[in-house]
Structure formats: structure tokens, C-alpha cells
Design a protein around this motif. Sequence first.
Motif, PDB file in Angstrom:
ATOM      1  N   ALA A 254       0.888  -1.315  -0.105  1.00 18.96           N
ATOM      2  CA  ALA A 254       0.101   0.053   0.117  1.00 18.96           C
ATOM      3  C   ALA A 254       0.996   1.405   0.111  1.00 18.96           C
ATOM      4  O   ALA A 254       0.364   2.240  -0.341  1.00 18.96           O
ATOM      5  CB  ALA A 254      -0.942   0.016   0.975  1.00 18.96           C
ATOM      6  N   ASP A 255       2.152   1.120   0.380  1.00 17.86           N
ATOM      7  CA  ASP A 255       3.184   2.467   0.301  1.00 17.86           C
ATOM      8  C   ASP A 255       3.499   2.614  -1.174  1.00 17.86           C
ATOM      9  O   ASP A 255       4.322   3.688  -1.156  1.00 17.86           O
ATOM     10  CB  ASP A 255       4.020   2.134   1.019  1.00 17.86           C
ATOM     11  N   GLN A 256       3.344   1.661  -2.046  1.00 21.00           N
ATOM     12  CA  GLN A 256       3.660   2.142  -3.732  1.00 21.00           C
ATOM     13  C   GLN A 256       2.639   2.363  -4.354  1.00 21.00           C
ATOM     14  O   GLN A 256       1.404   1.774  -4.277  1.00 21.00           O
ATOM     15  CB  GLN A 256       4.531   0.934  -4.088  1.00 21.00           C
ATOM     16  N   SER A 257       2.727   3.189  -5.338  1.00 16.63           N
ATOM     17  CA  SER A 257       1.696   3.629  -6.201  1.00 16.63           C
ATOM     18  C   SER A 257       2.173   3.650  -7.704  1.00 16.63           C
ATOM     19  O   SER A 257       3.316   4.260  -8.044  1.00 16.63           O
ATOM     20  CB  SER A 257       0.981   4.803  -5.988  1.00 16.63           C
ATOM     21  N   PHE A 258       1.489   3.288  -8.600  1.00 18.82           N
ATOM     22  CA  PHE A 258       1.707   3.103 -10.062  1.00 18.82           C
ATOM     23  C   PHE A 258       0.858   4.504 -10.322  1.00 18.82           C
ATOM     24  O   PHE A 258      -0.172   4.593 -10.479  1.00 18.82           O
ATOM     25  CB  PHE A 258       1.185   1.873 -10.695  1.00 18.82           C
ATOM     26  N   VAL A 259       1.728   5.376 -11.091  1.00 17.64           N
ATOM     27  CA  VAL A 259       1.039   6.648 -11.396  1.00 17.64           C
ATOM     28  C   VAL A 259       1.169   7.207 -13.072  1.00 17.64           C
ATOM     29  O   VAL A 259       2.563   6.780 -13.654  1.00 17.64           O
ATOM     30  CB  VAL A 259       1.662   7.973 -10.728  1.00 17.64           C
ATOM     31  N   THR A 260       0.135   7.342 -13.949  1.00 15.67           N
ATOM     32  CA  THR A 260       0.411   7.533 -15.203  1.00 15.67           C
ATOM     33  C   THR A 260      -0.212   8.825 -15.666  1.00 15.67           C
ATOM     34  O   THR A 260      -1.012   9.366 -14.738  1.00 15.67           O
ATOM     35  CB  THR A 260      -0.283   6.466 -16.162  1.00 15.67           C
ATOM     36  N   TYR A 261       0.267   9.397 -16.709  1.00 10.75           N
ATOM     37  CA  TYR A 261      -0.461  10.719 -17.167  1.00 10.75           C
ATOM     38  C   TYR A 261      -0.774  10.343 -18.355  1.00 10.75           C
ATOM     39  O   TYR A 261      -0.194   9.909 -19.443  1.00 10.75           O
ATOM     40  CB  TYR A 261       0.703  11.735 -16.916  1.00 10.75           C
ATOM     41  N   HIS A 262      -2.041  10.937 -18.979  1.00 15.10           N
ATOM     42  CA  HIS A 262      -2.377  10.870 -20.526  1.00 15.10           C
ATOM     43  C   HIS A 262      -3.262  12.285 -20.893  1.00 15.10           C
ATOM     44  O   HIS A 262      -3.455  13.160 -19.913  1.00 15.10           O
ATOM     45  CB  HIS A 262      -3.142   9.639 -20.429  1.00 15.10           C
ATOM     46  N   ALA A 263      -3.129  12.542 -21.776  1.00 15.34           N
ATOM     47  CA  ALA A 263      -3.809  13.805 -22.723  1.00 15.34           C
ATOM     48  C   ALA A 263      -5.261  13.170 -23.366  1.00 15.34           C
ATOM     49  O   ALA A 263      -5.256  12.400 -23.530  1.00 15.34           O
ATOM     50  CB  ALA A 263      -3.068  14.346 -23.353  1.00 15.34           C
ATOM     51  N   GLU A 264      -6.114  14.116 -23.317  1.00 13.03           N
ATOM     52  CA  GLU A 264      -7.318  14.070 -24.050  1.00 13.03           C
ATOM     53  C   GLU A 264      -6.952  13.491 -25.417  1.00 13.03           C
ATOM     54  O   GLU A 264      -6.315  14.481 -26.132  1.00 13.03           O
ATOM     55  CB  GLU A 264      -8.169  15.210 -24.006  1.00 13.03           C
ATOM     56  N   PRO A 265      -7.451  12.650 -25.978  1.00 12.03           N
ATOM     57  CA  PRO A 265      -7.329  12.228 -27.418  1.00 12.03           C
ATOM     58  C   PRO A 265      -7.537  13.335 -28.194  1.00 12.03           C
ATOM     59  O   PRO A 265      -8.558  14.228 -28.341  1.00 12.03           O
ATOM     60  CB  PRO A 265      -8.337  11.199 -27.640  1.00 12.03           C
ATOM     61  N   GLY A 266      -6.716  13.615 -29.354  1.00  9.41           N
ATOM     62  CA  GLY A 266      -6.823  14.765 -30.221  1.00  9.41           C
ATOM     63  C   GLY A 266      -6.605  16.085 -29.603  1.00  9.41           C
ATOM     64  O   GLY A 266      -6.589  17.216 -30.674  1.00  9.41           O
ATOM     65  N   SER A 267      -6.308  16.387 -28.661  1.00 11.79           N
ATOM     66  CA  SER A 267      -5.949  17.535 -28.186  1.00 11.79           C
ATOM     67  C   SER A 267      -4.369  17.898 -28.451  1.00 11.79           C
ATOM     68  O   SER A 267      -3.563  17.021 -28.567  1.00 11.79           O
ATOM     69  CB  SER A 267      -6.089  17.577 -26.643  1.00 11.79           C
ATOM     70  N   PRO A 268      -4.216  19.290 -28.304  1.00 12.17           N
ATOM     71  CA  PRO A 268      -2.561  19.878 -28.516  1.00 12.17           C
ATOM     72  C   PRO A 268      -1.818  19.102 -27.456  1.00 12.17           C
ATOM     73  O   PRO A 268      -0.430  18.718 -27.946  1.00 12.17           O
ATOM     74  CB  PRO A 268      -2.742  21.284 -28.389  1.00 12.17           C
TER      75      PRO A 268
END
Length: 289
Positions: A254-268
Motif C-alpha cells: 500500500a506504500d507504493q503507487s503506479f502513476v500515469t499521465y495522459h492527454a485528451e485524445p486529439g488535443s494539443p
Amino acid sequence: MDGQLDRRAELSEFLRTRRARLKPEEVGLPSFGRHRRVPGLRREELAQLAGMSVAYYTRLEQGNGRNVSAEVLDAIACALRLSDAEHAHLLDLAKPKRQKKKAVARPQQVRVGLLQLLESVDTVPAYVSGRRSDILAWNRLASALFGDWGQLPPAERNWARLVFLNPGYRDLFVDWDRKASDMVSFLRMDAGRHPDDPRLSALVGELSVKSEEFRRLWATHDVKEKSHGAKRIRHPLVGELTLSFETFRLVDDADQSFVTYHAEPGSPSAEALRLLASWGADAVTSLPA
């Protein structure tokens, strides 16, 4: 600071600051206008709302949470209108779970399977964070977005340290104030779960000495947990991006987290991420200075 945080003092200040932020009229009590000498609710008012004696609540607010029941803490949380994260923090402070000190002191390790997953995710920035906001592992696109953490000694790969002590991250995060506030709130949650962690205590002590903003935010005793949200990044190569993040806490740690970032499809922002990914190693940037 010495090797650990004072749990009694933490409990006392947390309850006091939560009580101070509530106005009597918000909970159906008369405010008496200018004649009130203290901000927020008085102890006797809070005790009344929680259905307990003033003496009992006073002992608890003085840091004496020994033998307090979960039902009493639930009543106090309800009276103080605590969020889920604040309620969990109150339980951590008042009824700590027994933990082996060796488990806290043991170096954090990322499973091989998770490392392989990071390597295979090449279209979104991703990393694994651990206790104390340590950055444990990351993929190439995360380096392209946030800076090459591999340049740093392992002890300095830490979000709180970067946010408060590296001036370049003030430019990297468009909403730096919110990022800073979130960072301190996460550390507070961690401190409630691991008050005996000497490295956490040392980190808090160092940041308190070196950063006035950190001292101010730490004194608020605010806590929160965020599993998703959005961040605006001002990148030196592709300009400003608006990215959503998702945080997945590991079931077996529980002390570890997998973090991802993503953008809205088709956006700049999506096009900017695509460019960073296509540039590969050429897009890996030096850490903000």
C-alpha cells in the motif's frame, strides 16, 4: 528533528486545527458574533456535537488517545465534518497499527514485473512512487516530461524535495501552489501511517529549515489523498500541456503507487506527448534548474 514524529502532538494539533476551521453557524450553533474569543468551535461545542463529555474530548485533544474507541473517533469525525482522508488520518494518529520498525527502515524495492510494465508503457509518462513521496522507478517518457531523475542520487529522487528545493519545478508546474499543497498533504498522511520512520522525520526537518512555504503548509495539518486529477505542465521543448493523472495503489504494498499521465485524445497536449515519445532518448531533458 529527532528520529520520529510525536504522535501525541500530531493528534493534538490535527484536532485543534480541524476544530478551528468550523464556524458555529455551519453546524447549527449560535456564533455570538464579535464576542467569541476563539476561531471556530469551542471544545465544549465540539464535545456536545460528538455526544461526549468536555473532559473526555479535552483529554483526546491533548493527545491522549489511549483506549479511545473507533465509535468515538467516528463521532468526532462526523462532528468535525472530516473528509475520508482526514478520518483515516485521525484513526492513524489515535489508534496506530502496530508495525515492525524493520519494515519501515527496509529499502523500498519495485517488483520486476512492475519494472517490466513500466518499460512496456511507451506512450504515456509513468512512474512508481513510494513512502515519503520517493520516486522509485519511471519510464523514458516520464524522464522526457519531468526531467531525468536518473541524474540524481537515489536519496534525492523525491517529489517533495524537488517541488520545494528545486526552483525549476516552480516553472515546470503551472499551478505550483496547488502542487506544493498537495505534496505536503500527502506527506502528512504518510506521517500518520509511519510516525517512526526516521527518514521521513529527517525529510520534514530539512524541508522545514530550507523552505518557508513548506513550514507554512506543514503547520496547517491538512491531509488528502488523490487518485486522479489534472496537472498543467510548462515543458521546455513542447510548451504547455494539460494532462490527467491516474494513481493505482498496489494491493500487495500500500506504500507504493503506479502513476500515469495522459492527454485528451486529439488535443494539443496529446500531440505534444506523441512528439516527446517519438523523439525517444533525444527528448529526455535535464532536470529543471
